[in-house]
Design a protein around this motif. Structure first.
Motif, PDB file in Angstrom:
ATOM      1  N   PHE A 254      13.719  -3.104 -55.560  1.00  0.00           N
ATOM      2  CA  PHE A 254      13.075  -3.116 -54.244  1.00  0.00           C
ATOM      3  C   PHE A 254      13.943  -2.396 -53.214  1.00  0.00           C
ATOM      4  N   THR A 255      15.241  -2.663 -53.230  1.00  0.00           N
ATOM      5  CA  THR A 255      16.155  -2.074 -52.252  1.00  0.00           C
ATOM      6  C   THR A 255      16.544  -0.653 -52.616  1.00  0.00           C
ATOM      7  N   PHE A 256      16.669  -0.382 -53.898  1.00  0.00           N
ATOM      8  CA  PHE A 256      17.193   0.919 -54.313  1.00  0.00           C
ATOM      9  C   PHE A 256      16.146   2.024 -54.287  1.00  0.00           C
ATOM     10  N   GLY A 257      14.871   1.701 -54.570  1.00  0.00           N
ATOM     11  CA  GLY A 257      13.939   2.816 -54.693  1.00  0.00           C
ATOM     12  C   GLY A 257      12.487   2.524 -54.422  1.00  0.00           C
ATOM     13  N   CYS A 258      12.157   1.642 -53.446  1.00  0.00           N
ATOM     14  CA  CYS A 258      10.747   1.327 -53.182  1.00  0.00           C
ATOM     15  C   CYS A 258      10.306   1.470 -51.715  1.00  0.00           C
ATOM     16  N   VAL A 291      17.394   0.654 -36.386  1.00  0.00           N
ATOM     17  CA  VAL A 291      16.723   0.614 -37.680  1.00  0.00           C
ATOM     18  C   VAL A 291      15.215   0.700 -37.492  1.00  0.00           C
ATOM     19  N   THR A 292      14.556   1.477 -38.360  1.00  0.00           N
ATOM     20  CA  THR A 292      13.108   1.638 -38.274  1.00  0.00           C
ATOM     21  C   THR A 292      12.358   0.967 -39.418  1.00  0.00           C
ATOM     22  N   VAL A 293      13.003   0.858 -40.588  1.00  0.00           N
ATOM     23  CA  VAL A 293      12.345   0.313 -41.786  1.00  0.00           C
ATOM     24  C   VAL A 293      13.323  -0.598 -42.509  1.00  0.00           C
ATOM     25  N   THR A 294      12.821  -1.697 -43.041  1.00  0.00           N
ATOM     26  CA  THR A 294      13.635  -2.552 -43.900  1.00  0.00           C
ATOM     27  C   THR A 294      12.728  -3.259 -44.887  1.00  0.00           C
ATOM     28  N   SER A 295      13.339  -3.886 -45.894  1.00  0.00           N
ATOM     29  CA  SER A 295      12.574  -4.607 -46.914  1.00  0.00           C
ATOM     30  C   SER A 295      13.242  -5.943 -47.166  1.00  0.00           C
ATOM     31  N   VAL A 296      12.451  -7.005 -47.194  1.00  0.00           N
ATOM     32  CA  VAL A 296      12.959  -8.363 -47.371  1.00  0.00           C
ATOM     33  C   VAL A 296      12.007  -9.135 -48.267  1.00  0.00           C
ATOM     34  N   VAL A 297      12.434 -10.320 -48.657  1.00  0.00           N
ATOM     35  CA  VAL A 297      11.564 -11.237 -49.389  1.00  0.00           C
ATOM     36  C   VAL A 297      11.020 -12.265 -48.400  1.00  0.00           C
ATOM     37  N   PRO A 298       9.965 -13.009 -48.747  1.00  0.00           N
ATOM     38  CA  PRO A 298       9.353 -13.927 -47.782  1.00  0.00           C
ATOM     39  C   PRO A 298      10.330 -14.931 -47.172  1.00  0.00           C
ATOM     40  N   ALA A 299      11.263 -15.461 -47.966  1.00  0.00           N
ATOM     41  CA  ALA A 299      12.190 -16.441 -47.418  1.00  0.00           C
ATOM     42  C   ALA A 299      13.087 -15.825 -46.357  1.00  0.00           C
ATOM     43  N   VAL A 300      13.512 -14.576 -46.576  1.00  0.00           N
ATOM     44  CA  VAL A 300      14.349 -13.889 -45.587  1.00  0.00           C
ATOM     45  C   VAL A 300      13.550 -13.607 -44.321  1.00  0.00           C
ATOM     46  N   ALA A 301      12.308 -13.181 -44.489  1.00  0.00           N
ATOM     47  CA  ALA A 301      11.462 -12.927 -43.325  1.00  0.00           C
ATOM     48  C   ALA A 301      11.319 -14.190 -42.480  1.00  0.00           C
ATOM     49  N   GLN A 302      11.142 -15.321 -43.131  1.00  0.00           N
ATOM     50  CA  GLN A 302      11.004 -16.571 -42.381  1.00  0.00           C
ATOM     51  C   GLN A 302      12.298 -16.917 -41.651  1.00  0.00           C
ATOM     52  N   SER A 316      12.971  -3.066 -30.843  1.00  0.00           N
ATOM     53  CA  SER A 316      11.901  -2.114 -30.503  1.00  0.00           C
ATOM     54  C   SER A 316      11.872  -0.901 -31.411  1.00  0.00           C
ATOM     55  N   SER A 317      12.987  -0.581 -32.087  1.00  0.00           N
ATOM     56  CA  SER A 317      13.013   0.577 -32.988  1.00  0.00           C
ATOM     57  C   SER A 317      12.305   0.297 -34.300  1.00  0.00           C
ATOM     58  N   LEU A 318      12.163  -0.963 -34.675  1.00  0.00           N
ATOM     59  CA  LEU A 318      11.613  -1.340 -35.972  1.00  0.00           C
ATOM     60  C   LEU A 318      10.119  -1.048 -36.019  1.00  0.00           C
ATOM     61  N   ARG A 319       9.697  -0.265 -37.004  1.00  0.00           N
ATOM     62  CA  ARG A 319       8.274   0.077 -37.120  1.00  0.00           C
ATOM     63  C   ARG A 319       7.613  -0.508 -38.366  1.00  0.00           C
ATOM     64  N   LEU A 320       8.405  -0.867 -39.391  1.00  0.00           N
ATOM     65  CA  LEU A 320       7.813  -1.349 -40.634  1.00  0.00           C
ATOM     66  C   LEU A 320       8.754  -2.337 -41.316  1.00  0.00           C
ATOM     67  N   VAL A 321       8.214  -3.477 -41.706  1.00  0.00           N
ATOM     68  CA  VAL A 321       8.932  -4.436 -42.541  1.00  0.00           C
ATOM     69  C   VAL A 321       8.147  -4.605 -43.834  1.00  0.00           C
ATOM     70  N   GLN A 322       8.796  -4.279 -44.950  1.00  0.00           N
ATOM     71  CA  GLN A 322       8.194  -4.516 -46.255  1.00  0.00           C
ATOM     72  C   GLN A 322       8.565  -5.924 -46.704  1.00  0.00           C
ATOM     73  N   ILE A 323       7.596  -6.677 -47.153  1.00  0.00           N
ATOM     74  CA  ILE A 323       7.853  -7.988 -47.727  1.00  0.00           C
ATOM     75  C   ILE A 323       7.362  -7.954 -49.170  1.00  0.00           C
ATOM     76  N   GLY A 324       8.280  -8.145 -50.091  1.00  0.00           N
ATOM     77  CA  GLY A 324       7.919  -8.016 -51.509  1.00  0.00           C
ATOM     78  C   GLY A 324       8.530  -9.156 -52.291  1.00  0.00           C
ATOM     79  N   ASP A 325       8.083  -9.304 -53.461  1.00  0.00           N
ATOM     80  CA  ASP A 325       6.954  -8.586 -54.012  1.00  0.00           C
ATOM     81  C   ASP A 325       5.796  -9.502 -54.295  1.00  0.00           C
ATOM     82  N   ALA A 326       5.983 -10.791 -54.047  1.00  0.00           N
ATOM     83  CA  ALA A 326       4.917 -11.769 -54.242  1.00  0.00           C
ATOM     84  C   ALA A 326       4.264 -12.076 -52.908  1.00  0.00           C
ATOM     85  N   PRO A 327       3.154 -12.782 -52.933  1.00  0.00           N
ATOM     86  CA  PRO A 327       2.444 -13.031 -51.681  1.00  0.00           C
ATOM     87  C   PRO A 327       3.292 -13.784 -50.664  1.00  0.00           C
ATOM     88  N   VAL A 328       3.184 -13.377 -49.428  1.00  0.00           N
ATOM     89  CA  VAL A 328       3.826 -14.090 -48.333  1.00  0.00           C
ATOM     90  C   VAL A 328       2.777 -15.018 -47.727  1.00  0.00           C
TER      91      VAL A 328
END
Length: 615
Positions: A254-258, A291-302, A316-328
């Motif tokens: 998820f972190t290295f190439g998604c 930072v504009t983009v990051t990726s986390v898991v649901p527990a981290v997002a919470q 304000s710079s953040l435009r996209l948060v990926q939450i993977g890979d199971a349902p949040v």
């Protein structure tokens, strides 16, 4: 198509032709792509870590010099090397340097301990280990030494910090079992001429998240991974102005190439590495580095959402948060836009390959309730019942997948492959899912008792990969995080006196013919260079002991066929002399196992007088 490593399952030729014709596979190795990126984006910042900033040109230069340094220390193309580093620039440099050398990195969570690492070394026949000297109070150098003492494979340990005087090897460069230790700062040499290699070869190994006795090894090729990262970067519209925060461990798919680290570098963006990913630190980094983009898991997002009122960071710079890979959970998903001020993207994926993502243009309801659609138009998805028959549209069933970046088998695991992959190449994910009328996937759970596969998290928000201990999340799904005592320990090999007989190459690992004097006050034995042997995978097999035997490379009960390499000038006299040396070694057998340095030292003096012993 060039063959993959022995023990890997290649894609059938008809699929290879299809993926090349579609333009998914383009024949570039990942390390060669870094050269291209360095030419395109040379002065731009590639990596940020604490106060360190590394440009693309500098990153490529470091990779070149480290690759040459690894070669100087005895690593060769085809060697497998376990990489167990936290989120630091050395992780990125090391991985690309090993690929540039032609060696194969094996990604290992820094939280893994001797049981897991020993299994990985045994299965991959890894000859090298790269890790921190100590991390969060744990002595990785001592662990690597213990693993090296269990078998004949691991003989080179590279530490991010120089080992302390109290470490297991006493601050020396070699221990009693013949394992050589090098600080990473010494892995530096003038760059060598680039060597052309096939992009069909294995670039690195990822670990599965299956809750089995030991993690499975997932071979990812240059072609399939370059496509995955490039396609994911295009889908989220990454540009050179984007800044990606690697908040999860860098060794995760998820972190290295998604698109992650590789996807960000491919467009000239900046990767910010955070070693201790507490929520307050990450939120402050988002403000400081824009930072504009990051990726986390649901527990981290919470966690981020819960501490946000106390941090008062400018996001304000953040435009996209990926939450993977199971349902949040929907309640968490609905808080992302109003509280973080950015767009949410749900991602479902696994280290074995398949990625599904919601699109930036999807309606809010789709983003909140589904895991999106497959990344590639050539991803093939089936949802089947317990008998393997396709279920009616909209009904739940087990999710199967195959495609241009989904592997066809685990490494050296034929029995596991037999029930993890169908006869026509579909990967059994073990996840229950259903398809909506607009072709989005909704992942609903897993069958009872089915081992977890993917490498991010499950629907309860529990992480399923090796989570750094500092992160306050319970164990779960990105990689099996059970305690070592719950895992099946590998059988120890070459214990007792045989282990003491195992020899390494020259104490610098460089393969030269210089003699080394034995240390005066330790039990470690420094020896001269011994003839080396390679197996069919290019794995270095070093000479063993007094009886002239050679280390075996068997895995799963089979022994590899050894190809003894001789110099062109090896004549009959040299061969006869080698036989004589072996006979003398056998005579000295009892003295060597006496456990004292005196016998070994006198043997050392006799060995120095033998002409042609070191090669």
């Amino acid at each position: 198509m060039a063959s993959m490593l022995d023990g890997c399952t290649p894609w059938p030729e008809e699929f290879v032709d299809r993926y090349w014709a579609a333009g998914h596979w383009r024949g570039n190795t990942l390390d060669n792509l870094l050269r291209v990126w360095a030419l395109q984006y040379g002065p731009r910042t590639a990596l940020v870590h604490d106060g360190t900033r590394i440009t693309y040109a500098n990153l490529n230069r470091r990779v070149d010099r480290m690759a040459a340094g690894f070669r100087l220390r005895g690593l060769r193309p085809g060697h497998r090397v376990v990489v167990q580093l936290p989120n630091v620039p050395e992780f990125v440099v090391t991985v690309f340097a090993l690929m540039r050398l032609g060696a194969v990195p094996v990604f290992c969570p820094v939280s893994h301990r001797a049981s897991e690492v020993s299994h990985i070394v045994h299965v991959t026949q890894a000859v090298g280990y790269v890790g921190p000297s100590t991390h969060q109070g744990f002595d990785h150098t001592a662990m690597a030494g213990d693993v090296a003492a269990q078998g004949p494979f691991l003989r080179r340990v590279f530490t991010r910090e120089e080992p302390s005087a109290s470490s297991s090897c006493g601050g020396l460069t070699v221990d009693a079992s013949g394992c050589h230790y090098f600080p990473m700062g010494s892995i530096d040499a003038p760059p060598e001429r680039a060597i052309a290699r096939s992009a069909n070869q294995v670039a690195f190994f990822l670990l599965s998240g299956a809750a089995t006795a030991a993690p499975q090894l997932i071979p990812r090729t240059h072609n399939d991974y370059a496509y995955q990262a490039r396609a994911a970067a295009e889908l989220v519209s990454l540009t050179e102005n984007d800044v990606y925060l690697a908040a999860l461990p860098a060794e995760f798919n998820f972190t290295f190439g998604c698109p992650g680290i590789v996807g960000t570098l491919s467009v000239g963006g900046t990767v910010v590495l955070v070693e201790n990913p507490g929520p307050a630190e990450c939120l402050q980094l988002i403000e400081r580095e824009r930072v504009t983009v990051t990726s986390v898991v649901p527990a981290v997002a919470q966690l981020w959402l819960d501490v946000l009122p106390t941090v008062h960071a400018d996001l304000s710079s953040l435009r996209l948060v990926q939450i993977g890979d199971a349902p949040v959970h929907r309640a968490i998903a609905e808080r992302i836009a109003p509280e973080l001020g950015c767009r949410l993207q749900q991602v479902f994926g696994m280290a074995e390959g398949l990625l599904t993502l919601t699109r930036p243009t999807d309606p809010d309801e789709t983003v909140l309730t589904t895991q999106g659609r497959p990344l590639s138009p050539d991803d093939e998805i089936r949802i089947v019942d317990v008998d393997g028959a396709d279920v009616p549209e909209g009904e739940p069933g087990e999710l199967l997948a195959r495609g241009p970046y989904t592997v066809r088998g685990y490494y050296r695991a034929p029995d596991h492959n037999a029930h993890s992959f169908t006869t026509d190449g579909y990967f059994r994910t073990g996840d229950l899912a259903r398809r909506t009328p607009d072709s989005n996937l909704v992942v609903t759970g897993r069958p009872s008792g089915f081992p977890r596969q993917a490498d991010h998290d499950d629907s309860s928000g529990h992480c399923r990969a090796g989570r750094p201990p500092a992160l306050p999340i319970t164990a779960g799904r990105v990689n099996d995080r059970r305690p070592c005592c719950a895992r099946k320990a590998p059988r120890k090999r070459n214990s007792g006196p045989v282990r003491a007989a195992l020899r390494g190459v020259c104490c610098t690992g460089c393969g030269d013919t210089r003699r080394r004097s034995p240390p005066a006050a330790t039990g470690a034995r420094l020896i001269g260079c011994a003839p080396s042997v390679e197996n069919s995978d290019g794995c270095l097999l070093e000479t063993v002991g007094q009886q002239g035997r050679h280390r075996q490379c068997g895995v799963g009960g089979g022994l590899g066929h050894h190809r003894h390499e001789r110099d062109a000038d090896d004549g009959e006299a040299v061969v006869a002399r080698k036989r004589q040396v072996r006979a003398e070694d056998a005579d000295e057998h009892q003295g060597e196992f006496g456990g004292t340095w005196g016998g070994g030292a006198s043997r050392w003096r006799r060995r120095r007088e033998r002409p042609g012993r070191c090669r």
